[in-house]
Design an enzyme around this catalytic site. Structure first.
Site, PDB file in Angstrom:
ATOM      1  N   ASP A  91     -35.099 -19.133  -3.267  1.00 14.11           N
ATOM      2  CA  ASP A  91     -35.279 -17.727  -2.954  1.00 14.11           C
ATOM      3  C   ASP A  91     -34.294 -17.535  -1.698  1.00 14.11           C
ATOM      4  O   ASP A  91     -33.811 -18.531  -1.246  1.00 14.11           O
ATOM      5  CB  ASP A  91     -36.836 -17.322  -2.377  1.00 14.11           C
ATOM      6  CG  ASP A  91     -36.983 -15.989  -1.996  1.00 14.11           C
ATOM      7  OD1 ASP A  91     -36.029 -15.161  -2.569  1.00 14.11           O
ATOM      8  OD2 ASP A  91     -38.080 -15.525  -1.627  1.00 14.11           O
ATOM      9  N   GLU A 102     -29.071 -15.369  -1.235  1.00 16.39           N
ATOM     10  CA  GLU A 102     -27.758 -14.245  -1.500  1.00 16.39           C
ATOM     11  C   GLU A 102     -26.675 -14.852  -0.638  1.00 16.39           C
ATOM     12  O   GLU A 102     -25.428 -14.528  -1.085  1.00 16.39           O
ATOM     13  CB  GLU A 102     -28.088 -13.104  -0.850  1.00 16.39           C
ATOM     14  CG  GLU A 102     -29.242 -12.370  -2.012  1.00 16.39           C
ATOM     15  CD  GLU A 102     -30.751 -12.892  -1.508  1.00 16.39           C
ATOM     16  OE1 GLU A 102     -31.450 -12.861  -2.563  1.00 16.39           O
ATOM     17  OE2 GLU A 102     -30.986 -13.294  -0.433  1.00 16.39           O
ATOM     18  N   ASP A 121     -38.178  -8.061  -4.459  1.00 16.78           N
ATOM     19  CA  ASP A 121     -39.462  -7.457  -3.752  1.00 16.78           C
ATOM     20  C   ASP A 121     -39.879  -5.881  -3.980  1.00 16.78           C
ATOM     21  O   ASP A 121     -39.494  -5.074  -3.301  1.00 16.78           O
ATOM     22  CB  ASP A 121     -39.168  -7.511  -2.234  1.00 16.78           C
ATOM     23  CG  ASP A 121     -39.044  -9.106  -1.864  1.00 16.78           C
ATOM     24  OD1 ASP A 121     -39.468  -9.996  -2.539  1.00 16.78           O
ATOM     25  OD2 ASP A 121     -38.299  -9.198  -0.700  1.00 16.78           O
TER      26      ASP A 121
END
Length: 967
Positions: free
Chosen positions: A549, A552, A625
């Protein structure tokens, strides 16, 4: 996961970086750039506006120097010259066009001065001087053959190159001004620079403007040329950070036109429609370009071109019976404008009914102009051509395509074991339970909290007893804390991302002060692999897999909620050059670590949030999300379809919504939809109520369980679809236009889809209170309700399907054979040796076909021929099974696997639309291994309008052998 829970030791700093919000607050737009806040976006849009305002008097300043043009070995090379004004020498831009099999063209444009390093960097920067030229190292698989049959000729101002099978394709390269038209079958399909918007911001020194004594000099006024806005050339501030821009302006842009194509698809991720909207001018268009800049956007909004977590710059253009595509291979921040212009030969038509040209404008902050052109002609061809370049999707372990149970967070190992026991108690199938960040010791990865997870191996042992798995999260930020061996090694071995001053970069994320492992560095990847050995990662077991996770990367106190663009990666490449690749490199490092963990290696499972072209080779992704809201459920379908149409089909969305608490109706409908996501996982925020399926109460528990059992029943069909995707690039779930490329009325359909080659058509209910859905059915086909066999005749219009809460709207298209396993089990692993059911849906001519792919679902032995691949055919009253050719069938592992599957058989065959002449038959004849026998067959008259059907009871034919059944 997003940053809502702050730990006390970091609360003061986090409050300065961002405002803590409750889960009901939506995305914070001020944290993310718009085009108006992005210098290069504004400059390229202004460039386009200037060209548009001048109309036919606008001339692109780029020409091809014909004296430099050469064609050899499937390559065209030349120098483009950019005119920059009277008295100034032109800027030299090396052009290479590679013609590759099968019918693929790649256009690359560099800048000679930067390529040679003949520039000066500002601020004594350590950054590389070249334009970033290593995207292909990560995004492509190599080995694509050059088309040696290329033929070229130059006549006057044009060079014409013929390529592809039978010279079916052409590239017509106009020299002055430079432009390229790509043709298939003598018709123009794709145009580059036809509108003159090509723009390569060349290097130039910063020259300070002279001012009168006492005159104030405003930032950005230096060397200001009339008509040019240089205010963001040399530095740019956003989010409390100033980008030093040591190389000055370096953006690249190109217009790409699809003549007579009205629909374009792709370029995820965005929370918008499957058929992309216009971004300039038209009624109902967006007011921003589509942005590709991997970003941690929590509670993202619907129907917007705002960037999300990943970027795949592949676009399809589709019209009746024709599809083409382009891949903009650039990893920097990218914006894309889309305009659709109607063309009509009738001046009185007022633009109605005419053909449309889709004009797109692509621009990136840095790097090369590097464009692949795929000329189709069908959607499947574009994806196969793209897959040949970037690789096909991973064939995952079998458990990975089953159901995953997750939340932030299961709080103890006893909590995990309790959920596992209750899922079994309630006979709810699942394969994987997940751990979010709270399992660690103080957010230090590769550790366990000794108070809440004192016995991780015991926890995994219980899961393994039911052949279930564990997935744990590990993110790229490494906690900066004393006496933490992982961060000590990261620093000592110099393996972290650097800031612009070439010192280790410190930012803030879940642990507080953090460093980021630089997975562009091969030594960092090697070190990362060493952390995953069972000896190093104590408490991990062979049934534990990974979740990446925040890759980015998410940086809580950084601009755009990520790291500064002038940070430095391995090789001294700036972060601006590689941003959209960053998540892929971390995903790749974890994939390789898991592959190295076991000997012999097993197929890794690694979920990623951030992605780029090529990420499909490494594992699954999800849409991030989302919210427990009906619009988010509805949006999940086009979002996942879009991923399937860009070669990354192993995609899903958080079932139930990550934020907020779903109603029981919404949760139930989401499970029904999620049963048709390629990646099926429920997930929830730490502040939400517990929502494991057994907590929903009746009738919801039973309805959700039935949706999950439907998923498990169809796992053979799903796994076969994954195999097809991993070898051809075909989508796992397929939009209407892919399956019916001639049906114009269905080109924008985005709320219904097909499962692989099975003919299964699903349209989940995504509207509160709905008890029916309208399914569009193309003309010429009959469909049957999956559960009741009620027929629906396609006529190019919608049919209403009754869908109360306990009904999933699923149809079967005639002419298909669907493989299933009908015995309910606790996990997919326990189904391995179960017998199969075949559902044969006869068409009007009494024919049907289908396929089944099986392997051990765990190792890489399938690459050595250890698999079963069968083709089923029903014709002239006979159902047959034949082997799809396996060139490696004679290898030792192939023979061993085939032997191990000897006892797996077909226990039932259901025939839908069975002829009434079978009513008195009673038996069928079976031929297998040269021997003949019979089996019982019962025919049933359809009731209440449903089709007649028949069942062969226990035919007992082996799944691995050739056989025939005569009806």
């Amino acid at each position: 996961m997003v940053r809502f829970v702050a730990h006390l030791q970091f609360l003061p700093l986090l409050l300065t970086a961002f405002t803590l919000v409750s889960p009901v607050v939506s995305v914070k737009h001020e944290n993310f750039k718009t085009c108006e806040q992005s210098g290069f976006c504004m400059r390229n849009r202004a460039y386009a506006d200037t060209a548009a305002s001048l109309g036919t008097s606008w001339t692109s300043p780029y020409i091809l120097d014909g004296k430099t043009l050469e064609i050899a070995n499937g390559h065209l090379t030349a120098i483009l010259l950019k005119s920059i004004g009277e008295g100034q020498p032109p800027v030299e831009l090396p052009l290479t066009i590679r013609f590759q099999e099968p019918g693929v063209a790649r256009v690359s444009i560099d800048e000679l001065k930067r390529q040679k390093g003949d520039i000066k960097l500002r601020h004594d920067s350590h950054a590389r001087k070249e334009r970033y030229n290593e995207v292909e190292k990560w995004a492509t698989v190599g080995g694509v053959k050059v088309d040696t049959g290329v033929v070229g000729q130059t006549v006057d101002n044009e060079t014409i190159v013929s390529y592809g099978p039978g010279s079916r394709y052409k590239a017509i390269i106009k020299h002055e001004p430079f432009a390229i038209n790509f043709l298939r079958d003598e018709q123009v399909q794709v145009k580059l620079n036809s509108n003159g918007l090509m723009n390569m911001e060349h290097w130039r020194p910063k020259v300070d403007k002279e001012h009168s004594e006492g005159e104030d000099v405003k930032e950005g006024e230096e060397h200001q040329v009339k008509g040019e806005d240089e205010s963001t050339w040399w530095e740019e501030s956003f989010g409390g950070s100033t980008d030093s821009k040591p190389k000055g302006p370096e953006s690249v842009g190109m217009d790409i036109t699809f003549p007579e194509y009205e629909h374009v698809y792709g370029i995820p991720g965005h929370a918008g429609p499957l058929s992309l909207r216009e971004t300039r001018g038209a009624s109902g268009s967006y007011n921003q370009p589509y942005r590709l800049y991997n970003s941690d956007v929590f509670e993202y909004e619907m129907d917007t071109p705002m960037a999300l977590y990943g970027a795949i710059p592949l676009m399809h253009a589709h019209r009746k019976d024709s599809t083409v595509g382009v891949f903009w291979m650039n990893a920097a921040e990218t914006w894309i404008d889309i305009v659709k212009e109607k063309q009509s030969s009738n001046p009185l038509s007022l633009g109605l009914g005419g053909k449309a040209d889709t004009k797109t404008h692509w621009y990136s902050e840095s790097g090369l102009i590097d464009i692949y052109v795929f000329l189709g002609p069908e959607p499947k061809d574009v994806l196969q051509q793209y897959g040949a370049v970037t690789g096909y999707t991973q064939l995952p372990q079998h458990f990975a395509i089953a159901y995953h149970q997750c939340r932030w967070n299961y709080v103890t190992d006893e909590d995990v074991k309790d959920v596992d026991k209750k899922m079994s108690k309630y006979r709810i199938p699942y394969d994987v339970i997940w751990l979010d960040i709270e399992y660690t010791d103080g957010k230090k990865y590769f550790t366990w909290d000794e108070h809440t997870f004192p016995d991780p191996l015991g926890m995994q042992k219980q899961l393994d007893a039911s052949q279930r798995k564990l997935v744990a999260i590990i993110d790229p930020h490494i906690k900066n804390e004393a006496n933490y061996p992982v961060v000590d090694a990261l620093k000592q071995q110099d393996l972290a991302v650097k800031n612009k001053d070439n010192a280790i970069y410190e930012g803030w994320c879940w642990p507080g002060s953090s460093y980021w492992v630089d997975c562009f560095n091969p030594l960092a990847r090697k070190w990362w692999t060493s952390l995953f050995t069972y000896k190093a990662f104590t408490g991990s077991a062979p049934n534990m897999f990974l979740w990446n996770d925040m890759n980015e990367p998410s940086v809580f106190n950084g601009p755009d909620t990520t790291m500064p663009r002038d940070n430095l990666h391995h090789g001294n490449w700036e972060h601006r050059d590689v941003h959209n690749l960053n998540g892929l490199t971390f995903h790749n490092a974890t994939y390789e670590a898991l592959r190295s963990r076991d000997n012999p290696p097993k197929r890794p499972f690694v979920l990623t949030r951030s992605f780029y072209s090529g990420s499909q080779r490494l594992g699954a992704m999800w849409t991030g999300d989302n919210q427990a809201a009906w619009p988010h459920l509805a949006a999940s379908i086009p979002m996942i379809l879009s991923m399937n149409m860009v070669g990354y089909p192993f995609a899903g969305a958080d079932i139930g919504g990550f934020f907020l608490n779903p109603s029981k109706e919404l949760l139930t409908r989401w499970y029904q939809a999620g049963a048709f996501y390629p990646f099926m996982r429920a997930h929830a925020h730490i502040d939400t109520r517990r929502r494991e399926p057994y907590l929903a109460g009746e009738p919801y528990v039973q309805i959700i369980t039935q949706a999950l059992r439907l998923r498990y029943q169809l796992l053979p069909a799903w796994y076969t679809a994954f195999h097809i995707a991993s070898t051809t690039g075909a989508p796992i779930i397929r939009p209407h236009f892919y399956v019916h490329p001639s049906d114009v009325a269905g080109f924008a359909l985005e709320d219904q889809f097909y499962l692989g080659d099975t003919g299964i058509l699903a349209k989940p209910v995504v509207t509160e209170g709905a008890e029916s859905v309208d399914v569009y059915l193309p003309a010429g086909y009959t469909y049957y309700d999956y559960f009741t066999f009620t027929p629906y005749t396609g006529a190019g219009r919608t049919a209403t399907i009754i869908a109360p809460l306990d009904k999933v709207p699923v149809l079967m298209q005639e002419g298909h054979i669907i493989p299933r396993k009908d015995r309910p089990r606790r996990s997919s692993g326990l189904m391995k040796w179960d017998p199969y059911t075949l559902v044969v849906v006869l068409d009007k001519d009494g024919k049907a076909s289908g396929s089944l792919y099986i392997d051990d679902g765990e190792t890489f032995d399938y690459q050595s021929g250890a698999f079963i691949h069968r083709r089923f055919e029903f014709s002239s009253g006979q159902l047959s099974s034949s082997e799809v050719p396996n060139p490696q069938a004679s290898t030792k592992v192939a023979r061993q696997y085939l032997k191990s599957m000897g006892g797996v058989r077909v226990e039932k065959i259901t025939v839908v639309n069975a002829p009434n002449t079978w009513a008195a038959m009673g038996k069928v004849g079976i031929t297998e291994d040269g021997k003949k026998r019979t089996a019982e067959m019962a025919w049933f008259k359809g009731r209440n309008g449903s089709a007649d059907w028949a069942v062969v009871k226990n035919p007992g034919v082996a799944i691995r052998t050739d056989w025939a059944i005569d009806f």
